[in-house]
Motif scaffolding. Structure first.
Motif, PDB file in Angstrom:
ATOM      1  N   GLY A  80      93.558 -19.771 -24.599  1.00  0.00           N
ATOM      2  CA  GLY A  80      94.973 -19.810 -24.289  1.00  0.00           C
ATOM      3  C   GLY A  80      95.528 -21.193 -23.999  1.00  0.00           C
ATOM      4  O   GLY A  80      94.988 -22.211 -24.440  1.00  0.00           O
ATOM      5  N   PHE A  81      96.587 -21.181 -23.216  1.00  0.00           N
ATOM      6  CA  PHE A  81      97.435 -22.363 -23.087  1.00  0.00           C
ATOM      7  C   PHE A  81      97.866 -22.576 -21.637  1.00  0.00           C
ATOM      8  O   PHE A  81      97.918 -21.626 -20.856  1.00  0.00           O
ATOM      9  N   ASP A  82      98.179 -23.812 -21.330  1.00  0.00           N
ATOM     10  CA  ASP A  82      98.903 -24.101 -20.093  1.00  0.00           C
ATOM     11  C   ASP A  82     100.367 -23.776 -20.435  1.00  0.00           C
ATOM     12  O   ASP A  82     101.125 -24.622 -20.921  1.00  0.00           O
ATOM     13  N   ALA A  83     100.702 -22.508 -20.237  1.00  0.00           N
ATOM     14  CA  ALA A  83     101.939 -21.966 -20.807  1.00  0.00           C
ATOM     15  C   ALA A  83     103.189 -22.440 -20.062  1.00  0.00           C
ATOM     16  O   ALA A  83     103.143 -22.754 -18.875  1.00  0.00           O
ATOM     17  N   MET A  84     104.269 -22.461 -20.771  1.00  0.00           N
ATOM     18  CA  MET A  84     105.633 -22.661 -20.271  1.00  0.00           C
ATOM     19  C   MET A  84     105.903 -24.081 -19.749  1.00  0.00           C
ATOM     20  O   MET A  84     106.939 -24.657 -20.074  1.00  0.00           O
ATOM     21  N   THR A  85     105.038 -24.594 -18.907  1.00  0.00           N
ATOM     22  CA  THR A  85     105.299 -25.925 -18.341  1.00  0.00           C
ATOM     23  C   THR A  85     104.341 -26.986 -18.878  1.00  0.00           C
ATOM     24  O   THR A  85     104.603 -28.182 -18.730  1.00  0.00           O
ATOM     25  N   GLY A  86     103.220 -26.548 -19.500  1.00  0.00           N
ATOM     26  CA  GLY A  86     102.149 -27.484 -19.867  1.00  0.00           C
ATOM     27  C   GLY A  86     102.618 -28.622 -20.759  1.00  0.00           C
ATOM     28  O   GLY A  86     102.366 -29.802 -20.466  1.00  0.00           O
ATOM     29  N   ALA A  87     103.300 -28.264 -21.858  1.00  0.00           N
ATOM     30  CA  ALA A  87     103.703 -29.313 -22.815  1.00  0.00           C
ATOM     31  C   ALA A  87     104.759 -30.228 -22.204  1.00  0.00           C
ATOM     32  O   ALA A  87     104.788 -31.434 -22.479  1.00  0.00           O
ATOM     33  N   LEU A  88     105.610 -29.661 -21.347  1.00  0.00           N
ATOM     34  CA  LEU A  88     106.655 -30.489 -20.714  1.00  0.00           C
ATOM     35  C   LEU A  88     106.029 -31.497 -19.756  1.00  0.00           C
ATOM     36  O   LEU A  88     106.387 -32.675 -19.744  1.00  0.00           O
ATOM     37  N   LEU A  89     105.063 -31.014 -18.979  1.00  0.00           N
ATOM     38  CA  LEU A  89     104.482 -31.895 -17.957  1.00  0.00           C
ATOM     39  C   LEU A  89     103.455 -32.867 -18.543  1.00  0.00           C
ATOM     40  O   LEU A  89     103.071 -33.824 -17.869  1.00  0.00           O
ATOM     41  N   LYS A  90     103.043 -32.646 -19.773  1.00  0.00           N
ATOM     42  CA  LYS A  90     102.168 -33.636 -20.418  1.00  0.00           C
ATOM     43  C   LYS A  90     102.960 -34.907 -20.741  1.00  0.00           C
ATOM     44  O   LYS A  90     102.387 -35.972 -20.949  1.00  0.00           O
ATOM     45  N   VAL A  91     104.282 -34.755 -20.859  1.00  0.00           N
ATOM     46  CA  VAL A  91     105.140 -35.932 -21.066  1.00  0.00           C
ATOM     47  C   VAL A  91     105.520 -36.434 -19.679  1.00  0.00           C
ATOM     48  O   VAL A  91     105.872 -35.637 -18.805  1.00  0.00           O
TER      49      VAL A  91
ATOM     50  N   SER B 272     107.015 -33.844 -12.713  1.00  0.00           N
ATOM     51  CA  SER B 272     105.814 -33.238 -12.102  1.00  0.00           C
ATOM     52  C   SER B 272     105.985 -33.143 -10.583  1.00  0.00           C
ATOM     53  O   SER B 272     105.494 -32.202  -9.964  1.00  0.00           O
ATOM     54  N   GLN B 273     106.706 -34.098 -10.004  1.00  0.00           N
ATOM     55  CA  GLN B 273     106.932 -34.057  -8.546  1.00  0.00           C
ATOM     56  C   GLN B 273     107.974 -32.990  -8.211  1.00  0.00           C
ATOM     57  O   GLN B 273     107.805 -32.209  -7.289  1.00  0.00           O
ATOM     58  N   LYS B 274     109.030 -32.965  -9.009  1.00  0.00           N
ATOM     59  CA  LYS B 274     110.081 -31.959  -8.770  1.00  0.00           C
ATOM     60  C   LYS B 274     109.493 -30.541  -8.870  1.00  0.00           C
ATOM     61  O   LYS B 274     109.901 -29.635  -8.164  1.00  0.00           O
ATOM     62  N   TRP B 275     108.511 -30.374  -9.763  1.00  0.00           N
ATOM     63  CA  TRP B 275     107.936 -29.055  -9.995  1.00  0.00           C
ATOM     64  C   TRP B 275     106.590 -28.865  -9.295  1.00  0.00           C
ATOM     65  O   TRP B 275     105.815 -27.969  -9.662  1.00  0.00           O
ATOM     66  N   ALA B 276     106.314 -29.693  -8.299  1.00  0.00           N
ATOM     67  CA  ALA B 276     104.992 -29.625  -7.645  1.00  0.00           C
ATOM     68  C   ALA B 276     104.719 -28.235  -7.079  1.00  0.00           C
ATOM     69  O   ALA B 276     103.581 -27.758  -7.078  1.00  0.00           O
ATOM     70  N   GLU B 277     105.763 -27.548  -6.613  1.00  0.00           N
ATOM     71  CA  GLU B 277     105.570 -26.205  -6.042  1.00  0.00           C
ATOM     72  C   GLU B 277     105.891 -25.115  -7.067  1.00  0.00           C
ATOM     73  O   GLU B 277     105.971 -23.943  -6.722  1.00  0.00           O
TER      74      GLU B 277
ATOM     75  N   ILE C 174      95.458 -21.364 -15.148  1.00  0.00           N
ATOM     76  CA  ILE C 174      95.178 -22.802 -15.074  1.00  0.00           C
ATOM     77  C   ILE C 174      94.836 -23.157 -13.623  1.00  0.00           C
ATOM     78  O   ILE C 174      95.693 -23.015 -12.728  1.00  0.00           O
ATOM     79  N   PRO C 175      93.596 -23.604 -13.384  1.00  0.00           N
ATOM     80  CA  PRO C 175      93.216 -23.924 -12.002  1.00  0.00           C
ATOM     81  C   PRO C 175      94.191 -24.933 -11.385  1.00  0.00           C
ATOM     82  O   PRO C 175      94.542 -25.936 -12.007  1.00  0.00           O
ATOM     83  N   GLY C 176      94.656 -24.604 -10.183  1.00  0.00           N
ATOM     84  CA  GLY C 176      95.528 -25.528  -9.446  1.00  0.00           C
ATOM     85  C   GLY C 176      97.007 -25.420  -9.771  1.00  0.00           C
ATOM     86  O   GLY C 176      97.841 -26.036  -9.120  1.00  0.00           O
ATOM     87  N   LYS C 177      97.358 -24.633 -10.786  1.00  0.00           N
ATOM     88  CA  LYS C 177      98.780 -24.525 -11.157  1.00  0.00           C
ATOM     89  C   LYS C 177      99.506 -23.643 -10.139  1.00  0.00           C
ATOM     90  O   LYS C 177      98.974 -22.591  -9.766  1.00  0.00           O
ATOM     91  N   PRO C 178     100.695 -24.068  -9.683  1.00  0.00           N
ATOM     92  CA  PRO C 178     101.394 -23.219  -8.709  1.00  0.00           C
ATOM     93  C   PRO C 178     101.697 -21.839  -9.281  1.00  0.00           C
ATOM     94  O   PRO C 178     102.040 -21.715 -10.457  1.00  0.00           O
ATOM     95  N   ARG C 179     101.537 -20.824  -8.453  1.00  0.00           N
ATOM     96  CA  ARG C 179     101.800 -19.446  -8.902  1.00  0.00           C
ATOM     97  C   ARG C 179     103.274 -19.113  -8.738  1.00  0.00           C
ATOM     98  O   ARG C 179     103.712 -18.751  -7.652  1.00  0.00           O
ATOM     99  N   VAL C 180     104.010 -19.290  -9.808  1.00  0.00           N
ATOM    100  CA  VAL C 180     105.429 -18.941  -9.810  1.00  0.00           C
ATOM    101  C   VAL C 180     105.683 -18.197 -11.112  1.00  0.00           C
ATOM    102  O   VAL C 180     105.225 -18.648 -12.168  1.00  0.00           O
ATOM    103  N   PHE C 181     106.359 -17.064 -11.033  1.00  0.00           N
ATOM    104  CA  PHE C 181     106.610 -16.314 -12.257  1.00  0.00           C
ATOM    105  C   PHE C 181     107.564 -17.124 -13.142  1.00  0.00           C
ATOM    106  O   PHE C 181     108.617 -17.565 -12.692  1.00  0.00           O
TER     107      PHE C 181
END
Ligand code: FAD
Ligand code: NAP
Length: 540
Positions: free
Chosen positions: A387-398, A409-414, A506-513
């Motif tokens: 699978g994938f680091d879905a929804m936020t993965g590609a955005l946060l890679k930039v 990445s800081q704004k979305w830390a939580e 994804i280990p460590g990813k915040p749990r937000v729907f």
């Protein structure tokens, strides 16, 4: 030519200036480019891959196909396009969808504004200039007033950190980055890790070729037969005779696709009647099995009805009782995405296929293969269908930085915070197509993408004659939206298991729907926002 397109267009050999930069050339990026051009804007698309197609470029694994019917999983913005394209199957396979997207790129002459093999590494908002500066991995920068992320929700592949993986000498593949030349598994001992939608599609195909296939399963998925078949030309012609009628009808469905939703509780019907309903849907095949009742995702008791039905099917389809037991999902039906398959369960009746439980984790990769619970499994090829680091993965890679240099990445830390999944407060003129907290993965994604592209294009068109050069959400609107989306999810059973909808894979990813459940209500909300002069957005 627009006012902004008359700016200096080339600051230096390596820095180019545009009205809009689009990142990604899948369904979203292609249509965005087309719309921006029709506004008279100079737009540039940067695409990491060497061709158009996005998902359908990268996921070239055997068995890859859509699970929304082809006639619906396609653009509707151009009537001639939807009339001329002929789909060959009920569910189009990856090569056909890729051909379709190449056809779209040619038909609308899109390639001349797409730069392939170009990964965007960073995007920084330069407040004084009111422009985004985008840094390219292979060198050089480009600037634009608008930066539109069409980077995809399932485009950042997840390869688990397995100790010793670098020591495995065989071929290592991920379904989301599959060699276009194909892979020959003949005579090979192959291991597939992962039994989500991709694993369930690729496993039966590899099993047909490999000397032996070992499937490493952490969680069993619920899968429904796709019953894929050639598309009857007469049925296709009937749809085309009133394509807009179909598009209009499905736009009112909860997922933006024909869903055959029944407004009946699974607990209200007599057992024989509900079994008959599920049996009919199982025989028909497709995702609408999940729409047999209106409360499968609202009540655990109702959910149990569908879960038990699928488990009984597994028992009847898999010859070995112990294997069948391991293939039976334990979590609620639908809280992880339901898969569609072709002969998945029957594949485990083959003598060259075995199933290994890795719910306790994969201990290590070795020079021979994988080690699980102290036992070694010899492999020549390892396929990750993880699978994938879905929804936020590609955005946060930039490395995206907004006002004051604040990293996204800081704004979305939580957890991700957006307004309508389209914009982020503090990141003016940055748009995210099918961004987190929009319906995205809870829909037939092509209409969802089209709706977002049109919203963004309309917003820019609104700004231009008014002399507005900056748009971003107000904080209160963003806060309310985040709460609203979370509230919808919390009222359902979707948030009840470790799914990628929540970032739990994804280990460590915040749990937000990460998605707004309900396409028509979302579209209606967007319309109201526009009708109220973009309520919740601040312009300057
Ligand atoms: P993508 O198609 O993911 O395209 C994004 C592009 O952006 C990629 O080409 C990527 O290379 C590029 N990119 C990303 N980051 C950068 C960067 N930093 N610099 C440059 N380029 C970058 N949805 C459905 O509705 N129905 C289905 O049946 C269905 N089946 C699917 C099957 C698979 C195997 C997968 C993985 C997904 C499936 N989806 C399905 C979801 C699918 O992703 C969407 O339907 C749709 O294709 C997304 O289009 P997109 O343009 O938004 O993103
Ligand atoms: P996925 O649904 O996230 O499945 C990944 C699989 O890998 C899961 O079984 C997961 O187990 C397993 N896994 C992950 N890390 C692991 C580890 N460290 N050890 C062992 N197993 C591990 O990914 P996907 O199958 O690629 O599908 C992603 C999404 O893409 C789908 O949900 C769908 O939206 C889309 N898609 C659609 C189709 C289609 O039919 N049209 C096909 C492919 C993909 P856990 O469940 O325990 O995490």
């Amino acid at each position: 030519m627009s006012e902004i397109s008359q700016r200096v267009t080339q600051a230096s050999d390596t820095e180019l200036d545009y009205d809009a930069i689009v990142v990604g050339a899948g369904f979203a990026g292609l249509y965005m480019l087309h719309r921006l051009r029709s506004l008279g804007l100079r737009a540039r698309v940067f695409e990491a891959g060497s061709g158009v197609g996005g998902t359908w470029f990268w996921n070239a694994y055997p068995g890859a196909r859509c699970d929304i019917e082809s006639m619906e999983y396609s653009y509707q913005f151009d009537e001639a396009l939807q009339q001329e394209w002929v789909w060959s199957e009920r569910y189009a396979a990856q090569p056909e969808i890729l051909s379709y997207l190449n056809h779209v790129a040619d038909r609308f002459d899109l390639r001349r504004d797409i730069q392939f093999d170009t990964r965007v590494q960073a995007a920084t908002y330069e407040e004084a200039q009111g422009r985004w500066r985008v840094r390219l991995e292979k060198g050089g920068t480009a600037t634009a007033r608008y930066c539109i992320m069409a980077t995809g929700v399932l485009s950042s592949a997840n390869i688990p950190a397995i100790p010793g993986l670098a020591d495995f000498p065989g071929q290592v593949l991920h379904t989301g980055n599959w060699p276009h030349a194909g892979v020959d598994f003949t005579g090979k001992r192959v291991g597939v890790v992962g039994t989500g939608s991709s694993g369930i599609q690729v496993i039966p195909e590899i099993a047909k070729q490999a000397a032996h296939l070992t499937v490493f399963q952490r969680t069993a998925s619920y899968t429904i037969p796709a019953r894929n078949a050639p598309l009857d030309p007469a049925a296709q012609a009937a749809v085309k005779a009133d394509y807009q009628g179909l598009r209009q009808r499905v736009s009112l469905m909860p997922i933006g696709a024909e869903f055959y939703h029944r407004d009946v509780s699974a607990l209200a019907e007599a057992p024989a009647a509900r079994e008959a309903e599920m049996e009919a849907r199982w025989r028909k095949g497709g995702t609408s099995f999940g729409a047999a009742f209106n409360d499968l995702m609202l009540s655990k008791e109702a959910n149990q009805v569908a879960a038990d039905f699928v488990r009984a099917k597994i028992r009847s389809l898999v010859a070995d009782a112990a294997t069948a037991e391991r293939l039976m999902p334990k979590q609620l039906f639908g809280c992880k995405r339901i898969c569609l398959d072709t002969d998945y369960y029957a594949t485990f009746n083959r003598p060259n296929v075995s199933l290994v439980d890795v719910s306790g984790g994969i201990e290590a990769a070795t020079a021979q293969g994988l080690r699980v619970a102290g036992r070694d499994y010899a492999l020549d090829t390892l396929v990750f269908a993880t699978g994938f680091d879905a929804m936020t993965g590609a955005l946060l890679k930039v490395d995206i930085r907004g006002v004051g240099g604040l990293p996204l990445s800081q704004k979305w830390a939580e957890g991700a915070r957006t307004y309508l999944g389209l914009q982020v407060q503090g990141f003016p003129n940055l748009f995210t197509i099918t961004g987190p907290q929009s319906p995205s993965v809870f829909t037939n994604m092509v209409p969802s993408i089209e709706q977002h592209v049109e919203f963004i294009a309309d917003c820019i068109a609104y700004m231009q004659p008014r002399g507005l050069t900056r748009v971003e959400p107000v904080k209160a609107a963003e806060d309310a939206w985040v709460e609203h989306v979370g509230g919808i999810a919390a009222s359902t059973l979707y948030a009840s298991c470790n799914s990628w909808y929540l970032g739990a894979n994804i280990p460590g990813k915040p749990r937000v729907f990460l998605a707004h459940i309900g396409f028509p209500t979302y579209v209606q909300r967007c319309r109201e926002v526009v009708a109220k002069d973009y309520e919740g957005f601040a312009f300057a």
